[in-house]
Design an enzyme around this catalytic site. Structure first.
Site, PDB file in Angstrom:
ATOM      1  N   HIS A 294      -5.082  -0.805   7.837  1.00 47.59           N
ATOM      2  CA  HIS A 294      -4.781  -1.554   6.613  1.00 47.59           C
ATOM      3  C   HIS A 294      -5.529  -2.886   6.594  1.00 47.59           C
ATOM      4  CE1 HIS A 294      -1.993  -2.898   3.327  1.00 47.59           C
ATOM      5  NE2 HIS A 294      -2.339  -4.068   3.827  1.00 47.59           N
ATOM      6  N   GLU A 295      -5.456  -3.614   7.712  1.00 50.37           N
ATOM      7  CA  GLU A 295      -6.122  -4.923   7.777  1.00 50.37           C
ATOM      8  C   GLU A 295      -7.637  -4.775   7.766  1.00 50.37           C
ATOM      9  OE1 GLU A 295      -4.334  -7.450   7.148  1.00 50.37           O
ATOM     10  OE2 GLU A 295      -2.472  -6.341   7.439  1.00 50.37           O
TER      11      GLU A 295
ATOM     12  N   HIS B 198      -8.903  -4.624   4.212  1.00 53.46           N
ATOM     13  CA  HIS B 198      -9.101  -5.971   3.662  1.00 53.46           C
ATOM     14  C   HIS B 198     -10.417  -6.559   4.190  1.00 53.46           C
ATOM     15  CE1 HIS B 198      -5.161  -6.458   1.836  1.00 53.46           C
ATOM     16  NE2 HIS B 198      -4.541  -6.161   2.970  1.00 53.46           N
TER      17      HIS B 198
END
Length: 157
Positions: free
Chosen positions: A67-68, A71
């Site tokens: 998820h990170e 980003h």
């Protein structure tokens, strides 16, 4: 898992799922309480909550890292890196990253005693119970503006 293992894991996940290198720092941040991780826009570093690894295991940590990294890679490519952006949603689906991390099991409550301060108004006899001490020189009764008087401090175990 230490910081060095974490760094290697993030670099490996970045290459395997995104086919791009992770060139910044991945660290554990013990101050994170309500989130599994965060991507820092200015430094491009990723901070992760170690409690998710300790309590929910490696699979949950890998999901948070994916998820990170979504980003991270989108931000560096100057694409939409925010949760509501279509680019972000598309990349999350491609790599199988979770939208949210699971909730941590409840932490055990600490056995600290609770103090309860009891005050009364000298004019109207209204009783106030507070968890924090009140400066009776500064504050007055909210009902009649009378002077406050400390009655007792109750301690519960």
């Amino acid at each position: 898992m230490n910081e060095q293992d974490l760094q290697l894991l993030v670099e490996k996940i970045s290459l395997n799922y995104f086919q791009k290198p992770f060139r910044h720092q991945a660290t554990f941040n013990s101050r994170l309480k309500t989130t599994g991780g965060r991507y820092l826009l200015h430094s491009h570093n990723i901070e992760l909550n170690k409690r998710y690894y300790e309590q929910l295991g490696l699979e949950e940590l890998i999901g948070i890292i994916k998820h990170e990294l979504c980003h991270y890679h989108l931000h560096l490519e100057k694409k939409g890196y925010k949760h509501q952006d279509p680019d972000f949603k598309k990349l999350m689906k491609q790599v199988g990253a979770p939208r949210f991390c699971k909730q941590l099991p409840e932490r055990p409550k600490t056995n600290r005693s609770l103090k309860l301060y009891v005050y009364t108004c000298s004019d109207c006899s209204l009783v106030f119970k507070r968890r924090r001490a009140v400066n009776i020189q500064k504050y007055v009764c909210g009902k009649c503006k009378g002077k406050l008087k400390k009655v007792s401090v109750l301690t519960t175990d």
